[in-house]
Enzyme design. Structure first.
Site, short mmCIF file in Angstrom:
data_model
loop_
_atom_site.label_atom_id
_atom_site.label_comp_id
_atom_site.label_asym_id
_atom_site.label_seq_id
_atom_site.Cartn_x
_atom_site.Cartn_y
_atom_site.Cartn_z
N ASP A 126 0.87 -1.16 0.00
CA ASP A 126 0.00 0.00 0.00
C ASP A 126 0.92 1.23 0.00
OD1 ASP A 126 -2.24 1.73 0.61
OD2 ASP A 126 -1.61 1.65 2.72
MG LIG Z 1 -2.91 3.16 3.39
#
Ligand SMILES: [Mg+2]
Length: 229
Positions: A9
């Site tokens: 991420d």
């Molecule tokens: Mg994040």
């Protein structure tokens, strides 16, 4: 089996998105006639977070968030600006402001020696690509899958499938999804059938999503991966 493919991420995981958003927000509003934007930041953040939760549910698209958040703020705080124009300035500013968390760049570059690095991020294509290029990580994550470009967002399994498709001979057990969000990253990894590592930035400890691993600092990731191999 040891992990060979790490899916990262980006926002709030490697990149100080709070800093990027705060600086871009102030710059965009000041350049559109709001003399003191700082007190409005919290209000804006609540609107923005609510809209991104809608993206996770699939009720709106990432590209709709771009202007909707400023239109909502203008309506609720009675601001005279043109939401579309502010949205353009803000989006441009997101590329120009914000830095990696301390140690994140060094960590990524050291992992790149041993692991295949990919990224799955919910966001706008030009913003995420602009940031990665500016901070020197352009081309490091391959594939780089951005929800605003592919039309599907975490935690839907289809967005992870785009990474798996790039490595057709790699079993799912070799992949590890690493992110700070329980609803996007941990739930997404689980939906996609792979192990997850939750970056528990705030030390919340308990998680209803049951990640495979939990770390409290970015540097913990090295020990986790070394222990695992
Ligand atoms: Mg994040």
């Amino acid at each position: 089996m040891p992990y060979t493919h790490l899916i990262f991420d980006f926002d709030h995981m490697l990149f100080d998105t709070d800093q990027s958003e705060a600086l871009s927000f102030q710059h965009a509003l000041r350049s559109h006639g709001v003399a003191d934007p700082e007190p409005l930041l919290g209000h804006y953040q609540r609107i923005n977070q609510g809209l991104w939760r809608e993206v996770e549910k699939g009720t709106i698209s990432p590209n709709e968030v771009k202007s909707q958040r400023f239109a909502t703020l203008a309506a609720e705080a009675d601001l005279p600006y043109d939401p579309e124009a502010v949205a353009e300035s803000y989006t441009a500013g997101l590329c120009d402001h914000g830095e990696l968390y301390d140690g994140a760049g060094e960590l990524v570059m050291s992992l790149a020696d041993t692991f295949t690095l990919a990224m799955v991020t919910n966001g706008l294509g030009p913003v995420q690509r602009g940031r990665l290029d500016r901070i020197g990580l352009g081309g490091v994550f391959e594939p780089l899958v951005i929800s605003g470009e592919v039309g599907v967002s975490k935690p839907r399994p289809e967005i992870f499938q785009l990474v798996f498709d790039a490595f057709p001979d790699t079993p799912r057990s070799n992949f590890l999804m690493i992110g700070d969000s329980l609803t996007s990253d941990v739930a997404g990894g689980r939906n996609a059938g792979i192990d997850t590592c939750w970056y528990d930035r705030h030390g919340a400890n308990e998680s209803p999503e049951e990640p495979t691993h939990r770390i409290e600092s970015i540097s913990d990731l090295c020990s986790l991966l070394n222990d695992d191999s």
